[in-house]
Design a protein around this motif. Structure first.
Motif, mmCIF file in Angstrom:
data_model
loop_
_atom_site.group_PDB
_atom_site.id
_atom_site.type_symbol
_atom_site.label_atom_id
_atom_site.label_comp_id
_atom_site.label_asym_id
_atom_site.label_seq_id
_atom_site.Cartn_x
_atom_site.Cartn_y
_atom_site.Cartn_z
ATOM 1 N N ARG A 1 -18.403 -39.300 2.821
ATOM 2 C CA ARG A 1 -17.562 -38.164 2.451
ATOM 3 C C ARG A 1 -18.196 -36.817 2.833
ATOM 4 N N ALA A 2 -19.454 -36.654 2.544
ATOM 5 C CA ALA A 2 -20.115 -35.374 2.806
ATOM 6 C C ALA A 2 -20.288 -35.103 4.305
ATOM 7 N N ALA A 3 -20.294 -36.136 5.119
ATOM 8 C CA ALA A 3 -20.547 -35.953 6.555
ATOM 9 C C ALA A 3 -19.259 -35.902 7.374
ATOM 10 N N VAL A 4 -18.092 -36.057 6.735
ATOM 11 C CA VAL A 4 -16.838 -36.137 7.493
ATOM 12 C C VAL A 4 -16.562 -34.839 8.242
ATOM 13 N N ASP A 5 -16.542 -33.714 7.538
ATOM 14 C CA ASP A 5 -16.213 -32.445 8.194
ATOM 15 C C ASP A 5 -17.217 -32.074 9.278
ATOM 16 N N PRO A 6 -18.538 -32.125 9.030
ATOM 17 C CA PRO A 6 -19.474 -31.788 10.111
ATOM 18 C C PRO A 6 -19.358 -32.708 11.331
ATOM 19 N N ALA A 7 -19.204 -34.018 11.088
ATOM 20 C CA ALA A 7 -19.124 -34.946 12.216
ATOM 21 C C ALA A 7 -17.826 -34.758 12.993
ATOM 22 N N LEU A 8 -16.723 -34.532 12.287
ATOM 23 C CA LEU A 8 -15.441 -34.316 12.957
ATOM 24 C C LEU A 8 -15.465 -33.014 13.750
ATOM 25 N N ALA A 9 -16.047 -31.966 13.191
ATOM 26 C CA ALA A 9 -16.138 -30.686 13.893
ATOM 27 C C ALA A 9 -17.001 -30.821 15.138
ATOM 28 N N GLN A 10 -18.106 -31.549 15.031
ATOM 29 C CA GLN A 10 -18.979 -31.717 16.198
ATOM 30 C C GLN A 10 -18.279 -32.488 17.311
ATOM 31 N N ALA A 11 -17.549 -33.535 16.952
ATOM 32 C CA ALA A 11 -16.837 -34.321 17.958
ATOM 33 C C ALA A 11 -15.740 -33.495 18.628
ATOM 34 N N ALA A 12 -15.005 -32.696 17.853
ATOM 35 C CA ALA A 12 -13.935 -31.871 18.424
ATOM 36 C C ALA A 12 -14.511 -30.778 19.315
ATOM 37 N N GLU A 13 -15.607 -30.148 18.897
ATOM 38 C CA GLU A 13 -16.224 -29.103 19.717
ATOM 39 C C GLU A 13 -16.759 -29.684 21.024
ATOM 40 N N ALA A 14 -17.314 -30.882 20.981
ATOM 41 C CA ALA A 14 -17.819 -31.514 22.202
ATOM 42 C C ALA A 14 -16.673 -31.796 23.170
ATOM 43 N N ALA A 15 -15.542 -32.268 22.649
ATOM 44 C CA ALA A 15 -14.389 -32.533 23.511
ATOM 45 C C ALA A 15 -13.853 -31.233 24.115
ATOM 46 N N ALA A 16 -13.792 -30.171 23.317
ATOM 47 C CA ALA A 16 -13.322 -28.883 23.836
ATOM 48 C C ALA A 16 -14.264 -28.347 24.909
ATOM 49 N N ALA A 17 -15.583 -28.499 24.703
ATOM 50 C CA ALA A 17 -16.554 -28.034 25.688
ATOM 51 C C ALA A 17 -16.394 -28.786 27.011
ATOM 52 N N GLU A 18 -16.100 -30.080 26.959
ATOM 53 C CA GLU A 18 -15.878 -30.856 28.178
ATOM 54 C C GLU A 18 -14.670 -30.326 28.948
ATOM 55 N N TRP A 19 -13.600 -30.057 28.218
ATOM 56 C CA TRP A 19 -12.382 -29.581 28.883
ATOM 57 C C TRP A 19 -12.607 -28.205 29.512
ATOM 58 N N VAL A 20 -13.238 -27.305 28.783
ATOM 59 C CA VAL A 20 -13.466 -25.949 29.285
ATOM 60 C C VAL A 20 -14.404 -25.973 30.488
ATOM 61 N N ALA A 21 -15.440 -26.811 30.450
ATOM 62 C CA ALA A 21 -16.418 -26.843 31.537
ATOM 63 C C ALA A 21 -15.812 -27.343 32.845
ATOM 64 N N GLY A 22 -14.726 -28.044 32.794
ATOM 65 C CA GLY A 22 -14.118 -28.579 34.007
ATOM 66 C C GLY A 22 -13.056 -27.689 34.612
ATOM 67 N N ARG A 23 -12.914 -26.440 34.128
ATOM 68 C CA ARG A 23 -11.866 -25.557 34.614
ATOM 69 C C ARG A 23 -12.367 -24.126 34.754
ATOM 70 N N THR A 24 -11.666 -23.349 35.558
ATOM 71 C CA THR A 24 -12.020 -21.944 35.711
ATOM 72 C C THR A 24 -11.538 -21.164 34.488
ATOM 73 N N VAL A 25 -12.046 -19.940 34.368
ATOM 74 C CA VAL A 25 -11.676 -19.139 33.201
ATOM 75 C C VAL A 25 -10.178 -18.819 33.219
ATOM 76 N N ASP A 26 -9.608 -18.593 34.399
ATOM 77 C CA ASP A 26 -8.166 -18.327 34.472
ATOM 78 C C ASP A 26 -7.359 -19.538 34.010
ATOM 79 N N GLN A 27 -7.779 -20.719 34.424
ATOM 80 C CA GLN A 27 -7.083 -21.934 34.000
ATOM 81 C C GLN A 27 -7.218 -22.137 32.492
ATOM 82 N N VAL A 28 -8.395 -21.863 31.951
ATOM 83 C CA VAL A 28 -8.615 -22.038 30.513
ATOM 84 C C VAL A 28 -7.714 -21.108 29.721
ATOM 85 N N LEU A 29 -7.684 -19.830 30.099
ATOM 86 C CA LEU A 29 -6.893 -18.856 29.352
ATOM 87 C C LEU A 29 -5.401 -19.089 29.523
ATOM 88 N N LEU A 30 -4.994 -19.565 30.688
ATOM 89 C CA LEU A 30 -3.575 -19.743 30.961
ATOM 90 C C LEU A 30 -3.017 -21.028 30.360
#
Length: 312
Positions: A118-147
């Motif tokens: 229970r105590a680790a759910v929010d931190p672990a879920l946040a870390q997994a979501a941030e890692a997935a977002a970082a992967e998506w952003v790293a594979g695109r240009t800033v214009d593509q990310v913002l658009l």
């Protein structure tokens, strides 16, 4: 002595009553006995061993929890490398903040995993979501990310979490991911906004050009259709007129042949009749009709005439 015994009995009854618990309709319970999970009772009144032996954890499985993660403007002011500030594929920074809606699963395994972690759910879920977002952003240009980020990033994160959460054994199910913020850092935001406005102007011009092209194409189609209809009608009318003229000629030819059998001079009669009509039509139009004998010179026909000039 009697009073002490009554007090002891009341205390014993009160202690035993600690084993009675109530589970709400939107909850599931996990009963642990000396730390080991022994039951998963549903909604209603339950009975177990008293406090110290059994521990009942009530889990609201119908409640949707919301987790906000990534860039936090308030925390970013005091951090050299704030969370949620991600690097794009063309080496630019963007601030990304996500909102994850999740609920606890209703299977026994999900309940066990959630109660244990229970105590680790929010931190672990946040870390997994941030890692997935970082992967998506790293594979695109800033214009593509913002658009495309507000529409494409949530779907990407949902797919990655669906793949990775079973291995984390958190006992939760992600229901929705949304983008709360995706923007360049404050230091360069004005420049990005100017570029975005210019791009919006370009898209507006393109849209207007497409509308004008479509309008002109429709006008051209309408003109082509009208001219095609007029040409078809003219062709049909000419064909009808030609057919009528041919029928009339054939009727006259048949009549002439019938008359010729009985009158050999019918052709000469028709010739002089046509000449009469021609001369009458010529005179009606202001022409001159007179004999040509005096124009015969040296056995030839000379139509040269000298027209006197009108007197002034």
């Amino acid at each position: 002595m009697f009073r002490a015994r009554n007090v002891l009995l009341v205390a014993l009854a009160a202690y035993l009553l600690t084993g009675v618990y109530q589970v709400a309709p939107e909850e599931r319970a996990v009963v642990r006995r000396f730390g080991a999970i022994v039951a998963h009772p549903g909604p209603g009144l339950g009975f177990g061993l008293p406090w110290g032996v059994d521990r009942v954890d009530r889990v609201p499985v119908r409640t949707v929890r919301q987790l906000k993660l990534g860039y936090d403007p308030e925390a970013a002011a005091d951090a050299a490398a704030p969370a949620g500030q991600l690097l794009t594929g063309d080496q630019n920074l963007v601030n990304v903040q996500l909102v994850v809606d999740y609920a606890v699963g209703e299977t026994d395994r999900d309940l066990d995993d959630y109660v244990i972690q229970r105590a680790a759910v929010d931190p672990a879920l946040a870390q997994a979501a941030e890692a997935a977002a970082a992967e998506w952003v790293a594979g695109r240009t800033v214009d593509q990310v913002l658009l495309t980020g507000p529409g494409a990033l949530p779907a990407w994160v949902m797919e990655r979490l669906a793949e990775r959460l079973p291995d984390l054994r958190l006992g939760v199910r992600v229901q929705r991911v949304s983008v709360a913020q995706i923007a360049p850092p404050d230091e360069v935001r004005a420049a990005f906004e100017a570029v975005a406005q210019a791009q919006a102007g370009i898209r507006t011009k393109e849209f207007q050009a497409q509308q004008e092209r479509e309008q002109r194409r429709q006008q051209a189609d309408a003109l082509r259709y009208r001219l095609s209809q007029e040409a078809t009608e003219y062709r049909e009318s000419q064909l009808r007129q030609a057919g009528a003229d041919a029928d009339d000629f054939l009727a006259q030819l048949a009549a002439y042949r019938d008359v010729r059998r009985t009158n050999p001079d019918a052709l000469a009669f028709l010739w002089w009749d046509e000449m009469r009509r021609t001369m009458l039509a010529l005179r009606a139009r202001g022409g001159t009709v007179r004999p040509l004998d005096h124009h015969l010179q040296n056995g030839e026909l000379n139509l040269t005439e000298v027209v006197p000039l009108p007197k002034r």
